[in-house]
Design a protein around this motif. Structure first.
Motif, mmCIF file in Angstrom:
data_model
loop_
_atom_site.group_PDB
_atom_site.id
_atom_site.type_symbol
_atom_site.label_atom_id
_atom_site.label_comp_id
_atom_site.label_asym_id
_atom_site.label_seq_id
_atom_site.Cartn_x
_atom_site.Cartn_y
_atom_site.Cartn_z
ATOM 1 N N GLU A 154 -51.070 70.207 19.728
ATOM 2 C CA GLU A 154 -50.599 69.833 21.057
ATOM 3 C C GLU A 154 -51.142 68.451 21.434
ATOM 4 O O GLU A 154 -50.401 67.582 21.899
ATOM 5 N N ALA A 156 -52.175 66.128 19.447
ATOM 6 C CA ALA A 156 -51.593 65.086 18.608
ATOM 7 C C ALA A 156 -50.192 64.728 19.090
ATOM 8 O O ALA A 156 -49.813 63.557 19.119
ATOM 9 N N TRP A 157 -49.435 65.739 19.459
ATOM 10 C CA TRP A 157 -48.055 65.471 19.912
ATOM 11 C C TRP A 157 -48.063 64.603 21.163
ATOM 12 O O TRP A 157 -47.341 63.611 21.262
ATOM 13 N N LYS A 158 -48.893 64.987 22.107
ATOM 14 C CA LYS A 158 -48.938 64.213 23.362
ATOM 15 C C LYS A 158 -49.440 62.796 23.099
ATOM 16 O O LYS A 158 -48.932 61.824 23.665
ATOM 17 N N LEU A 160 -49.246 61.051 20.286
ATOM 18 C CA LEU A 160 -48.252 60.260 19.573
ATOM 19 C C LEU A 160 -47.109 59.870 20.494
ATOM 20 O O LEU A 160 -46.684 58.715 20.548
ATOM 21 N N LEU A 161 -46.604 60.847 21.262
ATOM 22 C CA LEU A 161 -45.426 60.581 22.069
ATOM 23 C C LEU A 161 -45.755 59.571 23.173
ATOM 24 O O LEU A 161 -45.058 58.563 23.341
ATOM 25 N N LEU A 162 -46.821 59.826 23.901
ATOM 26 C CA LEU A 162 -47.135 58.934 25.022
ATOM 27 C C LEU A 162 -47.487 57.535 24.544
ATOM 28 O O LEU A 162 -47.023 56.540 25.096
ATOM 29 N N THR A 222 -51.303 52.138 28.488
ATOM 30 C CA THR A 222 -51.275 53.522 28.043
ATOM 31 C C THR A 222 -52.285 53.736 26.932
ATOM 32 O O THR A 222 -53.000 54.733 26.888
ATOM 33 N N PRO A 228 -52.410 55.883 35.805
ATOM 34 C CA PRO A 228 -52.026 57.249 35.484
ATOM 35 C C PRO A 228 -51.348 57.432 34.123
ATOM 36 O O PRO A 228 -50.602 58.388 33.949
ATOM 37 N N MET A 229 -51.599 56.534 33.185
ATOM 38 C CA MET A 229 -50.987 56.711 31.854
ATOM 39 C C MET A 229 -51.991 57.327 30.882
ATOM 40 O O MET A 229 -51.817 57.232 29.673
ATOM 41 N N ALA A 231 -53.035 60.482 30.424
ATOM 42 C CA ALA A 231 -53.082 61.937 30.231
ATOM 43 C C ALA A 231 -53.345 62.361 28.783
ATOM 44 O O ALA A 231 -53.935 63.406 28.537
ATOM 45 N N TRP A 232 -52.939 61.550 27.827
ATOM 46 C CA TRP A 232 -53.133 61.928 26.426
ATOM 47 C C TRP A 232 -54.588 61.843 26.008
ATOM 48 O O TRP A 232 -55.021 62.504 25.078
ATOM 49 N N PRO A 234 -57.881 62.484 27.129
ATOM 50 C CA PRO A 234 -58.862 63.577 26.989
ATOM 51 C C PRO A 234 -58.436 64.598 25.946
ATOM 52 O O PRO A 234 -59.292 65.138 25.231
ATOM 53 N N ASP A 235 -57.135 64.839 25.848
ATOM 54 C CA ASP A 235 -56.661 65.788 24.836
ATOM 55 C C ASP A 235 -57.010 65.289 23.440
ATOM 56 O O ASP A 235 -57.610 65.994 22.635
#
Lengths: 485, 666, 218
Positions: A154, A156-158, A160-162, A222, A228-229, A231-232, A234-235
């Motif tokens: 999850e 990694a997906w966020k 990569l995408l963001l 980002t 606000p960019m 979000a990815w 901390p994940d």
């Protein structure tokens, strides 16, 4: 010449671990490669710290003191991160958390990641810089998903995408910059060469550069992890194997920020005396400093806590760079201090994770009791990140208040308030984790390994820089770096 | 006396060396002895240096009260009489507590990590000394931070959950205080990070009145939070007692004085201090003193009681500083000088006395706790029979803390009260009103202080032991008794030499223009020797009278017990003793009593056991801290919705940002 | 003759790409989505090729070829194969119904045309082509936001990339071949990584819905 040496060392470090199949031997080979890489980074960076910016004969590379300091930091942290990786991977393999085959994959990815960071920092060609920045995302995606668990997928997906979407927006900015250069008479490759752009910066069409910078700021921002960019962040930083988290938080964010600053110099040149970009930096910086405070205060996971703290420190640096020359001095000091401190904290968090097998704060008790050495470094890192002298962050925090107090009192008031909340979060959550006694006696004493050497190196560097920045020599050193921008 | 400067540097560097040595010697049994001896040595050298400086008016290296350091050090350090005076506390504290630690720390080998604790203590002392010696705001704040952070580790030294939570509130408040100081000083220096205090004093006059007021109150918040002024005091009664007692003694005895020093020094940075600033300072000081003593009166934890009493004393000191400011800002002409002098006399003398009796009491409490293993007054008692000398010293310190004659604290407070009376009589409304309020509050406060220490002494030493631990105490180590006796004797001595002492430390404020001479008002000056003589005479007379007129016949019999055997559980407890106070002030001191009775089985009302939960919380906790904490957590929970986990939302945020930023560009 | 009709051809191609993006936004079946994406990519290649004639910049022809091969053929086929092998459902999911999506894509594209108006007053590129590229960008973004599965998001990302490429071509006519290849390479590797992750997610959850990826929230 040293640039080619640097990239050759990258290749060397990339190839070397492929020669063996045994985990131990791979570690030794990877460490050899990383050491060579560090030495060549020093050879390239140290002389460049004290001379004027220069462009390589082929026009592809641009080396100024600011890039040089980043090259040194990248070189150093990748070296120590490899030192940490060796025992880290050994333990993970022996626990069966990862397969033996993946060790080589790990080192290959890390080396490719480091290579792309070097390329991003050194490139004169802004297109190449973009390619390299995107390459850092690509190289690290598989590291984020390294454990192949649900949550790491999850993350990694966020990530990569963001980051891909963000950096694609940045590409629009690159195109617009090239267009602006074309209107100033620079076409083709010359139009995206930073050195050329810098020389004609004053003649670049301001309107175009403004729009270009908006795309660059949001896009590269980002990657910097600006709120606000963010979000990815901390994940991804929370899920990656800890040595890589150290590289991501300590170094990669700075590399992205460096790219952003390159463009800021250009747009400031084009806009003349306008402080438009400063205003954006101040706003994003303050926002990125303040918002993570809420997450740090009520965090449940110590690696994520460190990741949020990285956002906050990036906010600090971005804010300082919006304050003109005195702020840039602060920002550079802070950048150096944060890079060294945060990566050390992640290394310590990695050892903690290996021992306690969890990143939940509530389930970790008595780190100092179970892991006295790691715990000591963890504690030192926490104090350093909280700007306790002799941390370089103490100097930068002190100076920031001096620089911003009369210029931006309201932003500063908000940031100081958020700073107190962050402080509260760190102390409330991490100190009990370190100090509280647990009833279980540790099965065996913590044994010294390479990771402790790495953290010790970081600590020495932190204290050395902390004291150095207190001296007039330290200030003139940083001023010299800033002047080249 | 050209050796005075190296002596200062030398004594300041000793704690730094000790910090290294402490880690180096590890857990060896002689390690602690070596460390403490080194600390005592450092304390002695520092004390000598400061004393010589205070006397050494003729020293050629001291120009108009200021000792300047050679080139690289001059940006960091300076010594003047005010600094030298406050350094006395640091070095005296260092000597006393290190002596005490010789006997105290080995008892806690299993609880504390001695190398770490000794290193933290040494750094703490170093931080305090260096803070006082600092010449520029940068070095001041740097060492202030060193002091504060090492104190945190002293608070959490036993690593219990309670200590960690106390340490948390301490550290957070320290950070807030630090940031306030940072902002306050930098406002005054115009953002110049490395400005020296001398240059700030010159440049700050040109600032607007709004900036100066902001800076003043930021500094007041910063120093006030460290000194434990209401409402930023809540950490203090939790943090000071959690530390090992030698550290508590330093924290209450010395660190609070560093805060006082910082505030006094900041007062010199302002060319004029408007009336209302001083009124605020005085009001906050009085309110703090009131809350401090009230909680001390109802507290049953001996160390926490002492901590609350520190709040009271700091409140009094700050209120006197406010009083000085009020007098200074009024057009009194020459009439102001004696009033100010008298208040400054109080500040100086009370600072000395508070240092003596508070560090003495903390060390004494530590000695008691180390033998009885409890801090609860309700569990102690009867120690007077076991340790007569020690309890006499404790009694003396208690009397000093209650500001009774012939102890030094009495002369200070007496001067303060007389000044207030004179101020009321001056006929100037702006002076008489605050003085009147202060006078009535201070009477209440001193009354409660006497109550507090009567309670403390009687619960610990009189009656019979209430628990087995208290019953079976062993012999006290000489190193635990000596410093306590020393402080008791010194408290008495300051009383005897109070007035000469005042003129001796007159130089302490000679760098400023508020006071040329420190002395109580003429009618307030009582000759201490006469008082002592009267006291001794009365006692002798009473003794003789009792011998002559009293029946010397001694009848030994059992206490009348209504036919029931008397047990120690029937003794009057400290909690019970304080019940009337709790009753009078029940809207401020919030006591919660919860009795839980557990029946044998649910259907049967026969009670198997009862338990009592007892908690005293403060008005400020309820009204300020808890709501604020809840608010913060709620705001954090709202902001946390940003991290919703929905990647589409994240992408939307990126594009929304793009649109917003683009709108600034087009 | 040639010089007259070529710009017209460019407009025609751009217009078709715009229309296709509306279709892409509202399609719910994977196969047709991939087909239309392939078609749009080939149109992009055609645009690059035509532009190379207009500006006589022949390196654009190389780009055009690469786009056809990579985005027109390899990427759609590869994604289709992954879907088939992992047994993913052909039916994709979205937060809104196809008609709503169509409506929304119309709205964002109108907004893009307005924004392009503001931009072309500053930047000297053609108004229509700028507007089209912005539309592609925002429709791609709409897909990223509205789709509830990884397939839809990947395609949305690729559509967005098409928009950015169109804009880049319109604006500069190419940076330098090496750099452009690098950019394209990055896109392809990014796509490959996305597919790898998609594959793992699909294998772990037997579904590629994004609401399976909502665990990391504090």
């Amino acid at each position: 010449m040293f640039i080619s040496l640097l990239f050759l060392s990258c290749l060397f470090a990339f190839v070397l671990p492929l020669f063996s199949r045994r985990v131990e031997a791979i570690g030794v080979l990877a460490l050899t490669g990383a050491s060579a890489l560090f030495l060549s980074a020093l050879a390239l960076g140290v002389p460049a710290l004290f001379v004027a910016p220069s462009v390589s004969p082929d026009g592809l590379w641009y080396l100024d003191p600011f890039a040089a300091i980043l090259v040194i930091i990248i070189g150093f942290v990748q070296w120590t991160a490899t030192m940490v990786s060796v025992p880290y991977l050994r333990t993970e393999v022996s626990h069966g958390a990862i397969g033996k085959k993946r060790v080589r994959e790990y080192y290959a990815l890390v080396t490719f990641f480091v290579l792309s960071m070097f390329a991003a920092v050194l490139s004169n060609n802004l297109g190449l810089m973009w390619v390299a920045l995107e390459a850092t995302t690509l190289a690290t995606t598989l590291l984020v998903s390294f454990y192949a668990k649900e949550a790491s997928l999850e993350a990694a997906w966020k990530y990569l995408l963001l980051c891909s979407v963000g950096i694609s927006l940045g590409l629009l900015g690159v195109f617009l910059t090239a267009y602006a250069a074309a209107t100033s008479g620079l076409t083709g490759v010359a139009g995206i060469s930073f050195a050329n752009l810098l020389s004609v910066a004053a003649t670049l069409p301001p309107e175009v550069m403004r729009i270009a910078f908006v795309f660059i700021l949001v896009g590269f921002g980002t990657k910097v992890g600006l709120v606000p960019m963010h979000a990815w962040l901390p994940d991804a930083h929370g899920r990656t194997p800890s040595p890589v988290s150290g590289l991501l938080s300590g170094v990669l964010l700075n590399v992205a920020l460096f790219a952003l600053i390159r463009y800021k110099v250009l747009v400031d040149g084009a806009l003349g005396g306008s402080r438009w970009s400063d205003g954006l930096f101040l706003a994003f910086g303050a926002l990125s400093f303040i918002v993570p405070a809420a997450f740090i205060l009520v965090q449940k996971n110590y690696k994520r806590l460190l990741a949020y703290s990285s956002i906050e420190h990036m906010g600090f640096v971005v804010f300082s760079f919006g304050l003109g020359v005195p702020g840039m001095i602060v920002g550079t000091m802070h950048l150096i201090g944060h890079a060294l401190t945060k990566s050390m904290l992640f290394f310590a968090a990695g050892n903690t994770l290996l021992h306690f097998k969890t990143t939940k704060i509530a389930n970790v008790k008595g780190v100092l009791q179970a892991l006295p050495i790691t715990g000591g470094f963890f504690l030192a890192g926490i104090l350093a990140i909280l700007a306790v002298p002799p941390s370089p962050l103490f100097v930068s925090e002190f100076r920031l208040v001096g620089a911003a107090l009369s210029a931006e009192p309201w932003y500063l008031a908000g940031m100081l308030l958020a700073g107190a909340v962050i402080f509260a979060g760190f102390i409330r959550l991490l100190m009990p984790m370190l100090f509280q006694r647990s009833s279980e006696q540790p099965a065996s004493r913590e044994r010294l390994n390479l990771s402790h050497a790495a953290m010790a190196l970081h600590l020495v560097a932190i204290i050395a820089f902390g004291i150095f920045f207190l001296t007039p020599a330290g200030e003139s050193f940083i001023t010299n770096i800033i002047k080249s921008l | 006396m050209s050796f005075i400067l190296p002596l200062f540097v030398f004594s300041l560097s000793i704690p730094l060396v000790v910090a290294v040595v402490a880690v180096g010697v590890g857990n060896r049994s002689w390690g602690n002895i070596l460390v403490q001896l080194l600390m005592i040595f450092g304390g002695v050298t520092g004390f000598i240096a400061s004393t010589l400086f205070l006397f050494g008016g003729g020293d050629s290296s001291i120009v108009s009260g200021l000792l300047s350091f050679p080139a690289p050090l001059d940006a960091w350090f300076a010594i003047d009489t005010l600094r030298a005076f406050f350094l006395l506390f640091v070095y005296a504290g260092m000597m006393l507590t290190s002596l005490y630690s010789l006997g105290y720390l080995p008892k806690y080998r299993g609880v504390y990590s001695l190398p770490a604790l000794n290193a933290a203590l040494a750094l703490f002392v170093f931080g305090m000394g260096a803070t006082i010696m600092s010449a520029s705001i940068f070095s001041f704040l740097l060492f202030w931070k060193v002091m504060s952070v090492s104190a945190y580790f002293l608070v959490i030294a036993d690593r219990s959950a309670e200590s960690l939570s106390a340490g948390f509130s301490y550290f957070l408040m320290t950070h807030i205080g630090f940031v306030s100081l940072l902002a306050g000083f930098l406002l005054l220096s115009g953002g110049n990070v490395f400005a020296s205090f001398l240059s700030i004093a010159a440049s700050a006059a040109g600032l607007s009145s709004f900036v100066r007021a902001t800076a003043f109150f930021l500094l007041f918040i910063g120093f006030g939070s460290k000194a434990g002024l209401v409402p930023l005091h809540q950490w203090l009664p939790y943090a000071h007692p959690q530390a090992p007692s030698n550290a508590s003694a330093l924290m209450s005895g010395v660190m609070l004085k560093v805060a006082l020093f910082g505030f006094i020094q900041s007062l010199f940075l302002f060319s004029e201090i408007p009336l209302w600033w001083s009124c605020v300072v005085m009001a906050v000081g009085l309110v703090s003193a009131f809350f401090g003593v009230l909680h001390a009166a109802v507290e049953s934890d001996v160390k926490r009681l002492l901590a609350w009493s520190s709040i009271e004393n700091m409140g009094l000191l700050f209120s006197a500083l406010g009083g000085i400011g009020i007098i200074g800002s009024l057009p009194l002409g020459l009439g102001a000088q004696p009033l100010i002098g008298a208040l400054a006399f109080f500040v100086a003398l009370h600072a000395v006395n508070h240092f003596l009796f508070k560090s003495g009491l903390f060390m004494a409490a530590g000695a008691v706790v180390s033998e009885t293993h409890t801090r609860d007054l309700d569990q102690l008692g009867g120690l007077a029979q076991k340790w007569p000398l020690f309890s006499a010293a404790f009694l003396a310190l208690s009397l000093a803390a209650s500001a009774l004659p012939p102890f030094g604290a009495f002369y200070g407070e007496w001067a303060y009260l007389q000044t207030l009376v004179a101020a009321i009589g001056s006929g100037i409304t702006a002076l008489a009103v605050p003085a009147g309020v202060a006078l009535s509050l201070i009477s209440l406060i001193s009354g409660l202080a006497i109550f507090t220490f009567a309670k403390a002494f009687s619960s610990i030493f009189l009656g019979r032991a209430r628990t087995n631990h208290a019953e079976n105490v062993g012999h006290l180590h000489w190193a635990l008794v000596t410093p306590v006796v020393l402080t008791a004797v010194a408290s008495l001595a300051t009383g005897l030499v109070a007035v000469p002492l005042g003129s001796l430390i007159a130089g302490a404020t000679s760098t400023g223009d508020w006071s040329a001479s420190l002395a109580p008002l003429p009618r307030a000056s009582i000759n201490p020797l006469v008082v002592l003589l009267i006291v001794m005479l009365t006692l002798t007379l009473a003794f003789v009278a009792s011998r002559i007129f009293g029946a010397p016949r001694i009848r030994r019999t059992d206490t009348w017990d209504c036919g029931q055997p008397l047990t120690r559980r029937m003794e009057y407890t400290a909690t019970g003793f304080a019940a009337p106070i709790r009753f009078f002030f029940k809207s401020i001191v919030l006591a919660e009593k919860r009795m839980t009775a557990t029946p044998i089985i649910a259907s049967n009302p026969w009670i198997a056991s009862r338990s009592l939960e007892w908690k005293v919380s403060s008005f400020w906790e309820r009204a300020l801290y808890e709501p604020l904490g809840k608010l913060m957590l709620r705001v954090a929970d709202v902001i946390k919705h940003l991290q919703s986990g929905v990647v589409q939302f994240y992408l939307l945020l990126v594009f929304a940002t793009l649109v917003v930023v683009m709108s600034t560009a087009l | 003759m040639m010089n007259f009709s070529l710009p017209f051809l460019l407009v025609l191609i751009a217009g078709s790409m715009l229309m296709l993006s509306f279709v892409l936004a509202s399609r719910m079946r994977l196969l047709s989505l991939l087909r239309f994406f392939a078609l749009q990519s080939i149109l992009l290649a055609a645009y690059a090729g035509t532009l190379s004639f207009v500006r006589a910049e022949w390196n654009l022809l190389v780009m055009a070829g690469l786009i056809v091969v990579l985005k027109g053929v390899i990427i759609p086929r590869f994604l289709m194969r992954v879907a088939r092998e992992s047994g993913a459902s052909q039916r994709l999911e979205s937060y809104a119904r196809p008609t709503t999506l169509l409506f929304c894509s119309g709205i964002v594209s109108i907004l893009s045309f307005i924004a392009a108006g503001a931009l072309t007053s500053v930047v000297g590129s053609g108004y229509f082509i700028t507007a089209v590229s912005f539309s592609l960008l925002s429709v791609g973004f709409l897909m990223l936001v509205s789709r509830k599965d990884l397939f839809g998001q990947i395609i949305g990302f690729l559509v967005m990339e098409n928009g950015i490429f169109t804009f880049g071509l319109a604006l500069t006519g190419g940076l330098a071949l090496l750099i452009e290849v690098g950019i394209l390479f990055d896109v392809v590797v990014g796509f490959a990584l996305m597919t790898i992750l998609l594959n793992w997610v699909q294998k772990q959850h037997a579904s590629a819905r994004t609401d399976l990826l909502r665990e990391l929230t504090d």
